[in-house]
Design a protein around this motif. Structure first.
Motif, mmCIF file in Angstrom:
data_model
loop_
_atom_site.group_PDB
_atom_site.id
_atom_site.type_symbol
_atom_site.label_atom_id
_atom_site.label_comp_id
_atom_site.label_asym_id
_atom_site.label_seq_id
_atom_site.Cartn_x
_atom_site.Cartn_y
_atom_site.Cartn_z
ATOM 1 N N GLU A 15 113.397 99.280 -3.136
ATOM 2 C CA GLU A 15 114.800 98.902 -2.928
ATOM 3 C C GLU A 15 115.084 97.497 -3.459
ATOM 4 O O GLU A 15 116.134 97.265 -4.069
ATOM 5 C CB GLU A 15 115.150 98.970 -1.425
ATOM 6 N N GLN A 16 114.147 96.580 -3.248
ATOM 7 C CA GLN A 16 114.329 95.220 -3.761
ATOM 8 C C GLN A 16 114.301 95.199 -5.283
ATOM 9 O O GLN A 16 115.091 94.495 -5.921
ATOM 10 C CB GLN A 16 113.244 94.294 -3.204
ATOM 11 N N PHE A 17 113.398 95.981 -5.877
ATOM 12 C CA PHE A 17 113.339 96.010 -7.332
ATOM 13 C C PHE A 17 114.609 96.630 -7.906
ATOM 14 O O PHE A 17 115.192 96.099 -8.858
ATOM 15 C CB PHE A 17 112.100 96.762 -7.837
ATOM 16 N N ILE A 18 115.054 97.730 -7.331
ATOM 17 C CA ILE A 18 116.272 98.381 -7.818
ATOM 18 C C ILE A 18 117.473 97.454 -7.648
ATOM 19 O O ILE A 18 118.342 97.396 -8.522
ATOM 20 C CB ILE A 18 116.493 99.741 -7.124
ATOM 21 N N ALA A 19 117.517 96.686 -6.554
ATOM 22 C CA ALA A 19 118.614 95.727 -6.362
ATOM 23 C C ALA A 19 118.626 94.697 -7.489
ATOM 24 O O ALA A 19 119.691 94.320 -7.988
ATOM 25 C CB ALA A 19 118.484 95.041 -4.999
ATOM 26 N N GLY A 20 117.456 94.237 -7.916
ATOM 27 C CA GLY A 20 117.387 93.303 -9.041
ATOM 28 C C GLY A 20 117.759 93.973 -10.352
ATOM 29 O O GLY A 20 118.506 93.421 -11.164
ATOM 30 N N LEU A 21 117.252 95.169 -10.551
ATOM 31 C CA LEU A 21 117.511 95.925 -11.783
ATOM 32 C C LEU A 21 118.992 96.219 -11.956
ATOM 33 O O LEU A 21 119.505 96.234 -13.072
ATOM 34 C CB LEU A 21 116.710 97.234 -11.757
ATOM 35 N N THR A 22 119.696 96.415 -10.857
ATOM 36 C CA THR A 22 121.105 96.803 -10.921
ATOM 37 C C THR A 22 122.049 95.660 -10.556
ATOM 38 O O THR A 22 123.222 95.892 -10.282
ATOM 39 C CB THR A 22 121.355 98.024 -10.001
ATOM 40 N N ASP A 23 121.553 94.440 -10.585
ATOM 41 C CA ASP A 23 122.388 93.262 -10.378
ATOM 42 C C ASP A 23 122.911 92.828 -11.744
ATOM 43 O O ASP A 23 122.194 92.213 -12.526
ATOM 44 C CB ASP A 23 121.578 92.143 -9.723
ATOM 45 N N PHE A 24 124.147 93.167 -12.024
ATOM 46 C CA PHE A 24 124.728 92.895 -13.333
ATOM 47 C C PHE A 24 125.607 91.641 -13.330
ATOM 48 O O PHE A 24 126.450 91.462 -14.188
ATOM 49 C CB PHE A 24 125.531 94.112 -13.813
ATOM 50 N N GLY A 25 125.384 90.780 -12.364
ATOM 51 C CA GLY A 25 126.159 89.555 -12.258
ATOM 52 C C GLY A 25 125.653 88.475 -13.196
ATOM 53 O O GLY A 25 124.658 88.650 -13.919
ATOM 54 N N PRO A 26 126.336 87.321 -13.174
ATOM 55 C CA PRO A 26 125.899 86.186 -13.991
ATOM 56 C C PRO A 26 124.468 85.793 -13.637
ATOM 57 O O PRO A 26 124.034 85.936 -12.497
ATOM 58 C CB PRO A 26 126.871 85.072 -13.609
ATOM 59 N N GLY A 27 123.740 85.317 -14.610
ATOM 60 C CA GLY A 27 122.360 84.904 -14.377
ATOM 61 C C GLY A 27 121.356 86.035 -14.491
ATOM 62 O O GLY A 27 120.191 85.879 -14.141
ATOM 63 N N ARG A 28 121.783 87.177 -14.998
ATOM 64 C CA ARG A 28 120.881 88.329 -15.144
ATOM 65 C C ARG A 28 119.658 87.963 -15.986
ATOM 66 O O ARG A 28 118.563 88.447 -15.757
ATOM 67 C CB ARG A 28 121.623 89.510 -15.765
ATOM 68 N N SER A 29 119.831 87.066 -16.936
ATOM 69 C CA SER A 29 118.724 86.695 -17.822
ATOM 70 C C SER A 29 117.594 85.980 -17.066
ATOM 71 O O SER A 29 116.483 85.892 -17.575
ATOM 72 C CB SER A 29 119.213 85.834 -18.978
ATOM 73 N N LYS A 30 117.865 85.507 -15.846
ATOM 74 C CA LYS A 30 116.790 84.911 -15.050
ATOM 75 C C LYS A 30 115.801 85.978 -14.593
ATOM 76 O O LYS A 30 114.632 85.685 -14.373
ATOM 77 C CB LYS A 30 117.362 84.159 -13.857
ATOM 78 N N LEU A 31 116.284 87.202 -14.446
ATOM 79 C CA LEU A 31 115.414 88.329 -14.085
ATOM 80 C C LEU A 31 114.963 89.104 -15.321
ATOM 81 O O LEU A 31 113.839 89.593 -15.370
ATOM 82 C CB LEU A 31 116.135 89.291 -13.137
ATOM 83 N N PHE A 32 115.865 89.241 -16.276
ATOM 84 C CA PHE A 32 115.600 90.015 -17.490
ATOM 85 C C PHE A 32 115.899 89.149 -18.715
ATOM 86 O O PHE A 32 117.044 89.076 -19.161
ATOM 87 C CB PHE A 32 116.457 91.293 -17.506
ATOM 88 N N PRO A 33 114.874 88.493 -19.264
ATOM 89 C CA PRO A 33 115.097 87.556 -20.373
ATOM 90 C C PRO A 33 115.763 88.183 -21.601
ATOM 91 O O PRO A 33 116.388 87.472 -22.377
ATOM 92 C CB PRO A 33 113.685 87.070 -20.713
ATOM 93 N N ASN A 34 115.676 89.493 -21.767
ATOM 94 C CA ASN A 34 116.294 90.142 -22.922
ATOM 95 C C ASN A 34 117.703 90.639 -22.626
ATOM 96 O O ASN A 34 118.236 91.470 -23.361
ATOM 97 C CB ASN A 34 115.421 91.294 -23.425
ATOM 98 N N SER A 35 118.297 90.141 -21.567
ATOM 99 C CA SER A 35 119.664 90.505 -21.205
ATOM 100 C C SER A 35 120.470 89.222 -20.983
ATOM 101 O O SER A 35 120.607 88.748 -19.861
ATOM 102 C CB SER A 35 119.670 91.368 -19.933
ATOM 103 N N HIS A 36 120.987 88.666 -22.054
ATOM 104 C CA HIS A 36 121.737 87.417 -21.969
ATOM 105 C C HIS A 36 123.161 87.676 -21.494
ATOM 106 O O HIS A 36 123.769 88.692 -21.833
ATOM 107 C CB HIS A 36 121.762 86.720 -23.324
ATOM 108 N N ASP A 37 123.682 86.736 -20.724
ATOM 109 C CA ASP A 37 125.005 86.885 -20.140
ATOM 110 C C ASP A 37 126.104 87.111 -21.176
ATOM 111 O O ASP A 37 127.068 87.827 -20.904
ATOM 112 C CB ASP A 37 125.359 85.663 -19.291
ATOM 113 N N ASP A 38 125.974 86.518 -22.364
ATOM 114 C CA ASP A 38 127.032 86.665 -23.368
ATOM 115 C C ASP A 38 127.096 88.081 -23.960
ATOM 116 O O ASP A 38 128.084 88.448 -24.577
ATOM 117 C CB ASP A 38 126.921 85.609 -24.463
ATOM 118 N N TYR A 39 126.061 88.904 -23.772
ATOM 119 C CA TYR A 39 126.065 90.290 -24.223
ATOM 120 C C TYR A 39 126.472 91.244 -23.096
ATOM 121 O O TYR A 39 126.809 92.395 -23.345
ATOM 122 C CB TYR A 39 124.666 90.717 -24.683
ATOM 123 N N LEU A 40 126.400 90.788 -21.859
ATOM 124 C CA LEU A 40 126.540 91.649 -20.693
ATOM 125 C C LEU A 40 127.975 92.092 -20.467
ATOM 126 O O LEU A 40 128.883 91.269 -20.357
ATOM 127 C CB LEU A 40 126.025 90.918 -19.450
#
Length: 157
Positions: A15-40
């Motif tokens: 549940e904690q991992f899925i919560a991180g995986l599906t957090d599409f808010g600002p700062g996503r790149s802190k969890l997923f370096p290949n997902s920059h906010d300017d592309y999100l």
């Protein structure tokens, strides 16, 4: 088509991992370096699913996230500047008796143009190490965000 498979053990719950995986808010790149906010861009989201465009470094991908099964999350590539066909990510979670979670990851990369085919070929020979290292960083970041904050140590006056 290139398929990359690896497994990671984490102290985070599914549940904690899925919560991180599906957090599409600002700062996503802190969890997923290949997902920059300017592309999100979140196109649509509801209970157990989302339609999201993300990427970095000139590579973008529109993904349909499906987390309706809490033990199996599937990200299907809907559109991309490089990936097509059967491209996507699958995460399968298995709880261990000691409280740890095993995450089984499968990433499929099928190029839809010359650049995509070349990058899929490169992934076939060195991608597992690179992607597994990046995923390990993601797992550690999700673990860190789930550590309860220590109470402030205040001296009584």
């Amino acid at each position: 088509m290139t398929t990359i498979h690896f497994t990671e053990i984490t102290t985070a719950t599914p549940e904690q991992f899925i919560a991180g995986l599906t957090d599409f808010g600002p700062g996503r790149s802190k969890l997923f370096p290949n997902s920059h906010d300017d592309y999100l861009k979140v196109h649509d989201q509801g209970p157990g699913y989302a339609d999201v465009t993300e990427g970095s470094g000139g590579v973008w991908e529109r993904l349909h996230y499906n987390w309706s099964d809490p033990h199996h999350v599937v990200l299907t590539t809907v559109d991309s500047n490089l990936w097509g066909g059967a491209s996507g990510h699958t995460y399968t979670f298995k709880r261990h008796a000691d409280g740890a979670t095993e995450i089984d990851v499968v990433i499929v990369r099928e190029g839809k143009n010359l650049k995509g085919h070349l990058l899929a070929f490169v992934f076939a020979f060195g991608g597992k190490r690179v992607l597994a290292k990046a995923f390990d960083e993601t797992v550690r970041a999700i673990e860190a965000r789930n550590i309860p904050a220590a109470p402030a140590n205040r001296a009584e006056v």
